[in-house]
Enzyme design. Structure first.
Site, mmCIF file in Angstrom:
data_model
loop_
_atom_site.group_PDB
_atom_site.id
_atom_site.type_symbol
_atom_site.label_atom_id
_atom_site.label_comp_id
_atom_site.label_asym_id
_atom_site.label_seq_id
_atom_site.Cartn_x
_atom_site.Cartn_y
_atom_site.Cartn_z
ATOM 1 N N GLY A 283 -3.690 9.840 14.216
ATOM 2 C CA GLY A 283 -3.816 8.622 13.414
ATOM 3 C C GLY A 283 -4.294 8.970 12.025
ATOM 4 N N LEU B 26 -5.615 -5.003 -0.181
ATOM 5 C CA LEU B 26 -4.178 -5.301 -0.249
ATOM 6 C C LEU B 26 -3.692 -5.389 -1.694
ATOM 7 C CD1 LEU B 26 -1.603 -5.884 1.370
ATOM 8 C CD2 LEU B 26 -2.202 -8.298 1.316
ATOM 9 N N ILE C 269 -11.391 13.696 17.550
ATOM 10 C CA ILE C 269 -11.365 13.063 18.870
ATOM 11 C C ILE C 269 -10.283 13.699 19.752
ATOM 12 C CG2 ILE C 269 -10.897 10.886 20.077
ATOM 13 C CD1 ILE C 269 -12.145 9.417 17.651
ATOM 14 N N ASN D 120 -4.475 -3.702 -4.151
ATOM 15 C CA ASN D 120 -4.281 -2.369 -4.736
ATOM 16 C C ASN D 120 -3.427 -1.444 -3.871
ATOM 17 O OD1 ASN D 120 -6.031 -3.003 -6.892
ATOM 18 N ND2 ASN D 120 -7.802 -2.547 -5.598
ATOM 19 N N TYR E 266 -4.173 -0.255 8.377
ATOM 20 C CA TYR E 266 -4.752 0.346 9.586
ATOM 21 C C TYR E 266 -4.990 -0.723 10.669
ATOM 22 C CZ TYR E 266 -7.980 3.317 12.306
ATOM 23 O OH TYR E 266 -8.598 4.049 13.295
#
Ligand code: NAD
Length: 433
Positions: free
Chosen positions: A275, A282, A207, A284, A338
């Protein structure tokens, strides 16, 4: 990874079969090209309620003709809608014309800001959001429906042009507010960024590369920033666009200083695009995995913005555009890191925008992409990838250029009254709707 389903539904047997089976029918979206810079067809200007907006002169400059027999764009000025009874006029205006709107056409509803002192006006104006989003879901054939809240048509010219053009092909179901801030019309609307310098982080590929390319198309001198490991690609992109490459890890504590040193004459447009994802549920997810995503996607965005605003590197009239994600709005399995980082970007934009405009004359906005066809999404397992592609009103993924065009609109010198907005480029994804 090519969208084979989209290609198949573009053939006669594909259309027949998918219609019989009741499957999604994505239309091939009409995007901007130098040969076909505006939509094919006329502009139909309708009104509901009594409007005080001086719209006609601005619409006349969009490049769309007045031939409204089969409109490519319909603008419904509903800024004068002040009560529930006025909503009947919204229905009366659009009901007879929806069927005739061309493939890849635009419906743009114009609304007024909600009046805190008049709950009847606020109810009717909020109703326009539900109306717009519902029409976006049902209209089909690659047509988009958006709501623009404004009080001054001249201050919204760049936004009207964007939303009524092929450049907004993958922007639908959005509510965008344009204020009355300072607006600078460009000398040439074809090259509005001429004489401006833009820095795009993570621009060696994906992007970011498309953003750099689109800003260069619009006349900007681009600085292509990426990590040292991507130096070769960054140089290739910069060379192609007549810009310069800057290798820098934006998580390094002195990234702001490195950027400032590379830009002794200052900067007009700062695009935070770099990014990463490091997905795990969560249970793991290690602290490192969690922290690295927050560092690249959020902490470095905060640090470099502060440094470049604080040092006066970003010139008055400047633009900051950060990259959020629909995962920062809706959340996503395996993406607590994220999702948190991208939601944080939205918080940063909303808080900083009014102060940056007042103190530095710099606008701050965010673009929140949905499913975009990149290397990142090509790596997603097939079934999840197919769901991501189809679960939006346009029934397909967007392209990097769709995100890039949105950045270019926000970076535009005439977009000075667009501030603190988070605009999704997601084809009206069901996620975070
Ligand atoms: P990508 O992985 O193809 O490109 C990201 C670029 O950022 C790479 O060139 C990488 O080297 C660079 N980068 C990573 N860490 C960096 C660092 N520390 N310093 C400098 N550069 C760094 O990703 P993409 O798909 O092009 O995504 C671009 C942006 O859009 C990201 O912020 C991503 O979160 C966001 N986004 C993408 C999608 C999508 O569907 N692809 C959806 C929503 C949001």
């Amino acid at each position: 990874m090519a969208d084979r389903y989209l290609s198949f539904t573009g053939t006669a047997p594909g259309r027949f079969l998918t219609r019989r089976l009741g499957l999604p029918q994505p239309a091939a979206l009409r995007r901007w090209s130098p040969q076909r810079p505006v939509l094919d067809g006329g502009l139909l200007h309708l009104t509901a309620g009594s409007s005080a907006l001086d719209l006609a002169p601005v619409l006349a400059r969009t490049g769309l003709g007045a031939d409204a027999g089969r409109p490519a764009a319909v603008v419904l000025d509903a800024t004068g809608v002040r009560g529930v009874e006025d909503l009947a006029e919204v229905h009366a205006a659009l009901h007879p014309v929806v069927r005739s709107i061309a493939t890849s056409g635009r419906v743009l509803v114009l609304g007024a800001p909600l009046d805190a002192a008049d709950h009847h006006q606020a109810a009717a104006q909020q109703a326009l959001e539900g109306f717009t989003r519902s029409l976006g879901k049902e209209i089909g054939r690659g047509r988009t429906v958006n709501l623009l809240r404004l009080t001054d048509a001249a201050a919204a010219e760049s936004t009207l042009r964007f939303l009524l053009s092929p450049k907004s092909a993958y922007v639908s179901g959005q509510v965008i507010e344009v204020g009355t801030g300072q607006v600078q019309a460009p000398a040439d609307w074809e090259r509005p960024l001429a004489g401006r310098t833009a820095l795009v982080t993570g621009a060696a590929r994906g992007i970011g590369e498309a953003v750099a390319e689109t800003l260069a198309r619009d006349g900007a001198t681009v600085v292509v920033l990426d990590v040292p490991q991507a130096e070769q690609d960054a140089r290739r992109v910069a060379e192609r666009l007549g810009g310069t490459a800057l290798t820098c890890d934006i998580t390094s504590g002195d990234a702001g200083e490195q950027i400032a040193a590379a830009l002794p004459d200052g900067l007009d447009i700062l695009i935070h695009n770099a990014g990463i994802i490091r997905d795990r549920r969560l249970v793991n997810m290690s602290a490192d995995r969690f922290g690295s995503v927050l560092d690249v996607n959020l902490a470095s965005v905060l640090r470099t913005t502060d440094a470049l605003l604080g040092k006066g590197v970003l010139r008055p009239g400047g633009r900051v555009v950060a990259t959020a994600s629909i995962a920062g709005i809706a959340g996503n399995t395996g993406q607590t890191n994220y999702g948190a980082s991208k939601a944080g970007v939205i918080g940063l934009v909303r808080s900083l925008a009014p102060r940056a405009l007042a103190e530095h004359r710099v606008t701050v906005n965010a673009v929140a992409p949905g499913f975009i066809e990149t290397k990142m999404t090509a790596a997603i397992p097939l079934v999840i990838r197919e769901a991501g592609r189809r679960m939006n009103s346009l029934a397909q993924g967007g392209l990097p250029v769709d995100v890039a065009e949105t950045h270019a609109w926000l970076a535009h010198p005439a977009s000075g009254a667009v501030n603190g907005q988070v605009v999704r480029v997601c084809g009206q994804s069901l996620l975070g709707a």
